[in-house]
Design an enzyme around this catalytic site. Structure first.
Site, PDB file in Angstrom:
ATOM      1  N   ASP A  44      -3.900  -4.014   6.158  1.00 51.50           N
ATOM      2  CA  ASP A  44      -4.056  -4.335   7.570  1.00 51.50           C
ATOM      3  C   ASP A  44      -5.362  -5.034   7.887  1.00 51.50           C
ATOM      4  O   ASP A  44      -6.393  -4.746   7.287  1.00 51.50           O
ATOM      5  CB  ASP A  44      -3.943  -3.056   8.414  1.00 51.50           C
ATOM      6  CG  ASP A  44      -2.505  -2.601   8.531  1.00 51.50           C
ATOM      7  OD1 ASP A  44      -1.688  -3.411   9.006  1.00 51.50           O
ATOM      8  OD2 ASP A  44      -2.201  -1.472   8.130  1.00 51.50           O
ATOM      9  N   TYR A  98      12.055  -7.291   6.348  1.00 52.00           N
ATOM     10  CA  TYR A  98      10.899  -7.751   7.114  1.00 52.00           C
ATOM     11  C   TYR A  98      10.245  -8.858   6.307  1.00 52.00           C
ATOM     12  O   TYR A  98       9.683  -8.599   5.250  1.00 52.00           O
ATOM     13  CB  TYR A  98       9.950  -6.564   7.304  1.00 52.00           C
ATOM     14  CG  TYR A  98       8.734  -6.770   8.174  1.00 52.00           C
ATOM     15  CD1 TYR A  98       8.123  -8.024   8.328  1.00 52.00           C
ATOM     16  CD2 TYR A  98       8.171  -5.695   8.859  1.00 52.00           C
ATOM     17  CE1 TYR A  98       7.004  -8.186   9.125  1.00 52.00           C
ATOM     18  CE2 TYR A  98       7.043  -5.849   9.660  1.00 52.00           C
ATOM     19  CZ  TYR A  98       6.471  -7.098   9.773  1.00 52.00           C
ATOM     20  OH  TYR A  98       5.347  -7.243  10.551  1.00 52.00           O
ATOM     21  N   GLU A 117       8.432  -0.399  16.227  1.00 53.44           N
ATOM     22  CA  GLU A 117       7.749   0.116  15.032  1.00 53.44           C
ATOM     23  C   GLU A 117       6.566   0.941  15.499  1.00 53.44           C
ATOM     24  O   GLU A 117       5.783   0.487  16.335  1.00 53.44           O
ATOM     25  CB  GLU A 117       7.208  -1.023  14.172  1.00 53.44           C
ATOM     26  CG  GLU A 117       8.250  -1.768  13.376  1.00 53.44           C
ATOM     27  CD  GLU A 117       7.619  -2.920  12.593  1.00 53.44           C
ATOM     28  OE1 GLU A 117       8.375  -3.806  12.187  1.00 53.44           O
ATOM     29  OE2 GLU A 117       6.389  -2.939  12.412  1.00 53.44           O
TER      30      GLU A 117
END
Lengths: 275, 409
Positions: free
Chosen positions: A61, A176, A50
């Site tokens: 994040d 994911y 990735e």
């Protein structure tokens, strides 16, 4: 048409082990070292890669990846340069899947169709766009199918039985599973709870499921990999870069080597698992 | 971009997916999607619940002090020598700005949803104070994310929030202003999804926030309409309000959108001028993009990276704008114009001297536009400006800009 992602998960199934998915930020700590890191990942043991597309406002994040994005942007990284990095990598490697991960705005500004065309030409196999939920599938997810690019969706602990079909609907390549509610690089996930959640997802779909968020060590990777088709490691790798910066913020010699060393260690973790 | 065909009504948005034309929407991480859908469900229920409306009406009246007066600014009108100028005086609300209108509505929603913790972002601190106020009143713990730069330049509000029991988290990421505070609030929310309600301060963010914030703020425009009819037996010729995220402006504008004879003007922060990067005029100088859950006009570079805006007013210091304003600009219903820091400062001082009112720096931008327009209009014309906040919090910033030293201890 099969993508490199589909092919890789078929191979992993034959090998009977989970894959190691490594995340690095494009352009971190600078373009040259970033390319060196990227190019060496498959040999170090990464099964899928990735690549983060840096964004000024990475809302999902944690501090490690925020800083990585800031370093990259400060060094002048752009989406165009990120695509060029993939094309460069493809000169050396035509098997390892590349997934671009990031936020929607830089792609939107680049132009969705132009981006998909250029990404496909560069050798990109999949996209993870954090802020494009299934409700916005018309924008990029469905057009990506025409370019043979997988759109990989995140499922989270808040994705209940009612929501899951919506998440799975147009997902391809793999799903994911985000092991925690929270931002990248935060608390360590509880392998038992994660195992149950993945089992519940696998009951509803045949596509591979990779698990990530908060994975730092080979042991954790092995633990989580028992029930999953892949384990994603990001913040831990990005932190290695931070640890190898000198006082001026420039990478020390051997930075790429240090990242690859952690990848080797993590790879030994996933390779110790027999499905 | 070409102008879309004028719709029959400007008030129909958002659609089911949260769009105002191409703007708005729900661009959030999957972790937050179930929460946002749940919020939408609860808000739809609340909208149809007379009891919910009654609770808000009661609190607006007895806690906030609504209706706020519609005040004829006679001295300023005379000074400018043109149109009659009225102020909608939301600066007289409890907590000193329009922000409380939205906070009361949202805290009732949080209660309905069974949430037990409140988070908020703030720029100037007006929303932070209002959020901390309602959290104190309803007994919720409250965490306010505030850019480090703003913590420094808005110290009176920081202290007020602390007195009200809120925890202030200074955000150092980026330039340490409103957008960075919003990023950090979203990170908190995605981590604490089970118990936390995110009380957004402006008419932006993912659907249904732009809609519900607008609805809670629309009390401003509804009252204005009634008060105007009472005072002048007619609607005003022009509405003017400052626009950062755009909640005070949409609150005043929305009830008037289909009154075609009412001209509407939104005023953005022109900072040091639109030539450079030192401004916050998203509509005048930005382009459409996706940030903080919605598609809207944003200040950004060619790579889609969001720029840090600048304004002397911390409350206008946001590189985006509520999506409904983007829609109103594209359809041409509302005209958006920039006002420079210096013009706002002059207007600030003018109001102090002519009307004995110290305005916040945010509505001082709207006032500067009034100063430009009123003299060009006939004396039979009427302008209503939203005086959305009081300026006590800004005296140190203004002092500094005017080169006046003040004891702050």
């Amino acid at each position: 048409m099969k993508t490199r992602i589909d092919t890789r998960f078929e191979q992993l199934k034959i090998e009977g082990r989970p894959g190691l998915v490594t995340f690095v930020m494009a352009g971190d700590p600078n373009l040259e070292v970033s390319q060196e890191i990227l190019n060496g990942l498959p040999v170090a043991g990464a099964d899928l890669i990735e690549i983060g597309m840096p964004f000024s406002d990475p809302m999902a994040d944690g501090p490690s990846i925020q800083l990585a994005g800031q370093r990259a942007l400060k060094g002048g990284q752009t989406l165009t340069k990120t695509l060029a990095m993939v094309a460069e990598f493809r000169k050396l490697n035509n098997e390892t899947p590349i997934i671009l991960m990031g936020y929607y705005n830089p792609i939107y500004i680049y132009g969705n169709e132009k981006f998909l065309k250029d990404a496909n030409a560069a050798g990109v196999d999949g996209l993870i766009i954090v802020d494009l939920p299934p409700e916005a599938d018309d924008e990029l997810c469905i057009p990506a199918m025409d370019y043979n690019i997988n759109f990989i969706r995140l499922a989270t602990p808040t994705t209940d039985a009612e929501r899951l079909p919506k998440v799975l609907e147009n997902t391809s390549g793999f799903l994911y599973y985000v092991s925690i509610t929270g931002i990248t690089g935060a608390a360590a996930p509880d392998p038992d709870r994660v195992g149950k959640a993945i089992a519940a997802i696998k009951a509803k779909t045949d596509i591979p499921v990779a698990v990530g968020f908060g994975v730092r060590t080979a042991e954790q990777a092995a633990d989580l990999g028992k029930g999953a088709d892949g384990v994603v490691v990001g913040s831990a790798l990005v932190s290695v870069i931070l640890d190898n910066l000198d006082s001026d913020g420039n990478p020390k010699a051997g930075t790429a080597r240090a990242v690859h060393a952690l990848v080797e260690d993590l790879a030994s973790g996933v390779r110790s698992v027999k499905h | 971009m070409s102008k879309p065909i004028e719709p029959n009504s400007f008030k129909t948005g958002p659609d089911e997916a949260g769009h105002f034309g191409i703007f708005g929407g729900r661009y959030v991480a999957e972790t937050l999607m179930p929460l946002i859908l749940d919020l939408e469900k609860h808000y739809t229920d609340a909208k149809n619940d007379p009891d919910f409306h009654a609770q808000i009406a009661y609190l607006n009246k007895h806690y906030t002090g609504r209706p706020s007066p519609l005040y004829f600014a006679e001295s300023l009108t005379e000074h400018l020598g043109g149109a009659k100028i009225y102020f909608k005086r939301d600066e007289l609300n409890h907590t000193g700005s329009h922000k409380i209108n939205n906070c009361l509505g949202q805290i009732l929603l949080a209660k309905k949803m069974g949430k037990t913790r409140i988070i908020a972002e703030t720029g100037a601190g007006q929303h932070g104070v209002a959020a901390a106020t309602v959290a104190a009143k309803f007994g919720f713990p409250c965490v306010v994310y505030m850019g480090k730069t703003d913590v420094e330049r808005q110290s009176p509000n920081v202290f007020r929030m602390k007195l009200l029991g809120a925890e202030i988290v200074p955000v150092t990421a980026g330039a340490g202003t409103l957008k960075d505070a919003m990023n950090e609030a979203l990170r908190d929310w995605v981590t604490n999804v089970e118990d936390t309600y995110y009380l957004i301060g402006t008419a932006a963010g993912p659907h249904p926030y732009p809609e519900l914030v607008r609805d809670f703020q629309s009390v401003i425009g509804k009252e204005t309409k009634e008060q105007m009819m009472e005072a002048e037996w007619r609607l005003p010729d022009m509405l003017i309000a400052s626009v950062g995220g755009g909640s005070n402006a949409i609150g005043l504008f929305h009830p008037f959108l289909d009154d075609k004879d009412v001209e509407i003007v939104g005023v953005e922060a022109g900072g040091l001028g639109l030539e450079g990067d030192e401004h916050c005029a998203s509509l005048s100088a930005g382009k459409p993009g996706v940030l903080h859950g919605n598609r809207t006009y944003l200040l950004q570079d060619d790579d889609g990276q969001i720029l840090e805006g600048h304004s002397i007013s911390a409350g206008l210091d946001y590189p985006g704008i509520g999506p409904e304003h983007s829609y109103l600009q594209e359809t041409g219903r509302v005209e958006y114009v920039p006002i420079m820091d210096t013009e706002a400062l002059e207007a600030f001082q003018l109001l102090c001297k002519t009307e004995g009112i110290i305005p916040a720096l945010e509505p001082s931008h709207a006032l500067a536009e009034v100063v430009k327009r009123a003299p060009k209009m006939g004396k039979d014309k009427i302008i209503v400006m939203n005086l959305c906040g009081r300026g006590d919090k800004d005296i140190f910033t203004v002092g500094k800009a005017l080169g006046i030293e003040m004891e702050t201890e």
